[in-house]
Design a protein around this motif. Structure first.
Motif, mmCIF file in Angstrom:
data_model
loop_
_atom_site.group_PDB
_atom_site.id
_atom_site.type_symbol
_atom_site.label_atom_id
_atom_site.label_comp_id
_atom_site.label_asym_id
_atom_site.label_seq_id
_atom_site.Cartn_x
_atom_site.Cartn_y
_atom_site.Cartn_z
ATOM 1 N N LYS A 1 -73.703 -3.262 -21.857
ATOM 2 C CA LYS A 1 -73.588 -4.714 -21.805
ATOM 3 C C LYS A 1 -73.403 -5.215 -20.376
ATOM 4 N N VAL A 2 -72.920 -4.330 -19.507
ATOM 5 C CA VAL A 2 -72.782 -4.709 -18.097
ATOM 6 C C VAL A 2 -74.155 -4.981 -17.506
ATOM 7 N N ASP A 3 -75.114 -4.083 -17.780
ATOM 8 C CA ASP A 3 -76.476 -4.266 -17.270
ATOM 9 C C ASP A 3 -77.134 -5.488 -17.891
ATOM 10 N N ALA A 4 -76.756 -5.800 -19.140
ATOM 11 C CA ALA A 4 -77.329 -6.965 -19.817
ATOM 12 C C ALA A 4 -76.596 -8.255 -19.461
ATOM 13 N N ASN A 5 -75.578 -8.137 -18.612
ATOM 14 C CA ASN A 5 -74.794 -9.305 -18.163
ATOM 15 C C ASN A 5 -74.092 -9.994 -19.334
ATOM 16 N N VAL A 6 -73.607 -9.198 -20.287
ATOM 17 C CA VAL A 6 -72.899 -9.723 -21.457
ATOM 18 C C VAL A 6 -71.428 -9.344 -21.348
ATOM 19 N N CYS A 7 -70.562 -10.315 -21.518
ATOM 20 C CA CYS A 7 -69.121 -10.080 -21.387
ATOM 21 C C CYS A 7 -68.526 -9.568 -22.696
ATOM 22 N N VAL A 8 -67.438 -8.832 -22.589
ATOM 23 C CA VAL A 8 -66.691 -8.342 -23.749
ATOM 24 C C VAL A 8 -65.360 -9.077 -23.800
ATOM 25 N N THR A 9 -64.977 -9.499 -25.000
ATOM 26 C CA THR A 9 -63.728 -10.229 -25.193
ATOM 27 C C THR A 9 -62.868 -9.535 -26.234
ATOM 28 N N GLN A 10 -61.616 -9.971 -26.345
ATOM 29 C CA GLN A 10 -60.737 -9.403 -27.371
ATOM 30 C C GLN A 10 -61.277 -9.635 -28.781
ATOM 31 N N PRO A 11 -61.803 -10.837 -29.109
ATOM 32 C CA PRO A 11 -62.386 -11.014 -30.450
ATOM 33 C C PRO A 11 -63.531 -10.043 -30.740
ATOM 34 N N VAL A 12 -64.316 -9.691 -29.731
ATOM 35 C CA VAL A 12 -65.409 -8.732 -29.931
ATOM 36 C C VAL A 12 -64.847 -7.358 -30.278
ATOM 37 N N VAL A 13 -63.806 -6.936 -29.558
ATOM 38 C CA VAL A 13 -63.166 -5.652 -29.842
ATOM 39 C C VAL A 13 -62.558 -5.667 -31.243
ATOM 40 N N THR B 1 -52.983 -9.017 -18.712
ATOM 41 C CA THR B 1 -52.743 -8.866 -20.148
ATOM 42 C C THR B 1 -54.059 -8.769 -20.909
ATOM 43 N N ASP B 2 -54.982 -9.668 -20.599
ATOM 44 C CA ASP B 2 -56.257 -9.705 -21.303
ATOM 45 C C ASP B 2 -57.122 -8.497 -20.969
ATOM 46 N N VAL B 3 -57.211 -8.155 -19.689
ATOM 47 C CA VAL B 3 -58.065 -7.035 -19.263
ATOM 48 C C VAL B 3 -57.560 -5.715 -19.844
ATOM 49 N N CYS B 4 -56.237 -5.499 -19.796
ATOM 50 C CA CYS B 4 -55.675 -4.255 -20.350
ATOM 51 C C CYS B 4 -55.897 -4.182 -21.857
ATOM 52 N N ALA B 5 -55.760 -5.321 -22.551
ATOM 53 C CA ALA B 5 -55.963 -5.335 -23.997
ATOM 54 C C ALA B 5 -57.405 -4.977 -24.349
ATOM 55 N N ILE B 6 -58.359 -5.517 -23.602
ATOM 56 C CA ILE B 6 -59.771 -5.214 -23.861
ATOM 57 C C ILE B 6 -60.063 -3.754 -23.527
ATOM 58 N N TYR B 7 -59.559 -3.288 -22.386
ATOM 59 C CA TYR B 7 -59.799 -1.902 -21.968
ATOM 60 C C TYR B 7 -59.243 -0.923 -23.007
ATOM 61 N N ASN B 8 -57.996 -1.114 -23.399
ATOM 62 C CA ASN B 8 -57.376 -0.222 -24.388
ATOM 63 C C ASN B 8 -58.027 -0.375 -25.759
ATOM 64 N N GLY B 9 -58.456 -1.600 -26.078
ATOM 65 C CA GLY B 9 -59.139 -1.816 -27.357
ATOM 66 C C GLY B 9 -60.461 -1.069 -27.420
ATOM 67 N N ARG B 10 -61.177 -1.043 -26.309
ATOM 68 C CA ARG B 10 -62.432 -0.296 -26.267
ATOM 69 C C ARG B 10 -62.177 1.201 -26.455
ATOM 70 N N LEU B 11 -61.123 1.700 -25.849
ATOM 71 C CA LEU B 11 -60.769 3.112 -26.034
ATOM 72 C C LEU B 11 -60.453 3.395 -27.502
ATOM 73 N N LYS B 12 -59.761 2.460 -28.136
ATOM 74 C CA LYS B 12 -59.403 2.619 -29.543
ATOM 75 C C LYS B 12 -60.650 2.673 -30.419
ATOM 76 N N VAL B 13 -61.603 1.792 -30.139
ATOM 77 C CA VAL B 13 -62.855 1.790 -30.900
ATOM 78 C C VAL B 13 -63.596 3.108 -30.703
ATOM 79 N N GLN B 14 -63.610 3.616 -29.490
ATOM 80 C CA GLN B 14 -64.296 4.879 -29.214
ATOM 81 C C GLN B 14 -63.619 6.036 -29.947
ATOM 82 N N ARG B 15 -62.280 6.047 -29.963
ATOM 83 C CA ARG B 15 -61.574 7.114 -30.698
ATOM 84 C C ARG B 15 -61.878 7.015 -32.191
#
Length: 290
Positions: free
Chosen positions: A127-139, A29-43
């Motif tokens: 952020k992957v290279d910087a070892n920084v995690c992405v969360t739903q609040p960030v999106v 649930t959390d991973v899909c929400a973050i993944y789709n949220g990132r797509l939404k931000v990009q669109r």
């Protein structure tokens, strides 16, 4: 806390941090929400950039038509006078005829562009290279700063058919578009680790062990498509370094082959009779001038 490097195919997307005791259902649930949220931000970022360049979107029945066709069909955009950007508009024609060409002035356009860059940085793959995690609040924060910037430039709000407003109000129409194929529905998505699907009804520790200080690569995959490809033995950076090394060696060999100076043949190391001469005691003979 265990870290999951979330990928789709071989493309990195984001880091996700959680506990090994999390149920797979909650993880999905959390991973899909973050993944789709990132797509939404990009669109949204793509559409806001167009908004800053060419103004609001024309009504669907006016898009792609020439000025002459609009006159012949007696079509007029009723939202042009209602949605004037703060500080006034400047003419910047949209060559594809999708937007009305009444763009925000330079100052307001800079507000939108600066916010787009900030939002992109918040969910960037770097952020992957910087070892920084992405969360739903960030999106969510990325979406909110875009919403705020749009309201600054268009306090009266955008037309209901504008993709930016539709995205912000969660009314976007993705059916039939490439974007719809990229979205993951939780019920039709699986997460894979080490060639095995993480099954619902179990916990993450059933697949990665009980060590909380673990970092793994997990891949999203739509159900019915089989297991995703395994990670390559050699990373992309290592592969580039190897190719550069062999290319350099190849160029050195070409240079030696085309070198006209063959004086190196007189060197002792180039004498293929050196071993025979050393056995015969002829290795140190020096010839004087004749």
């Amino acid at each position: 806390m265990v870290k999951l490097h979330i990928k789709k195919d071989n493309d990195s997307h984001f880091l996700y941090e959680t506990t090994v005791q999390i149920p797979v259902e909650d993880l999905m649930t959390d991973v899909c929400a973050i993944y789709n949220g990132r797509l939404k931000v990009q669109r949204l970022c793509a559409e806001v950039e167009e908004l800053a360049e060419h103004g609001i979107t024309l009504p669907p029945n006016m898009q792609g038509l020439t000025d002459e066709q609009l006159v012949d069909l007696k079509l007029r955009d009723e939202w042009e006078d209602k949605c004037v950007p703060s500080g006034g508009a400047i003419d910047r024609r949209d060559d594809i005829g999708r937007r009305n060409g009444k763009a925000p002035n330079e100052k307001m356009a800079e507000v939108l562009k600066k916010t787009v860059k900030e939002a992109k940085d918040m969910i960037s793959k770097k952020k992957v290279d910087a070892n920084v995690c992405v969360t739903q609040p960030v999106v969510l924060e990325a979406l909110n700063i875009i919403r705020g910037a749009v309201m600054i430039v268009y306090p009266m709000n955008l037309p209901p058919h504008d993709p930016v407003r539709m995205e912000l109000e969660n009314n976007e129409e993705l059916a039939g578009s490439q974007a719809s194929l990229d979205v993951f529905e939780e019920s039709n998505t699986s997460l894979w680790f080490s060639g095995k699907e993480m099954l619902r009804g179990k916990k993450l520790c059933d697949f990665v062990g009980k060590n909380e200080k673990t970092k793994i690569v997990a891949k999203l995959q739509k159900r019915g498509q089989g297991a995703p490809a395994r990670e390559p033995v050699v990373s992309e950076d290592e592969q580039k370094k190897m190719m550069a090394y062999y290319y350099r060696k190849q160029e050195e060999m070409k240079k030696l082959e085309t070198e006209e100076d063959d004086s190196y043949l007189n060197s002792q190391w180039a004498d293929n009779q050196a071993l025979k001469k050393s056995f015969q005691g002829l290795g140190n003979i020096k010839w004087g001038p004749r």
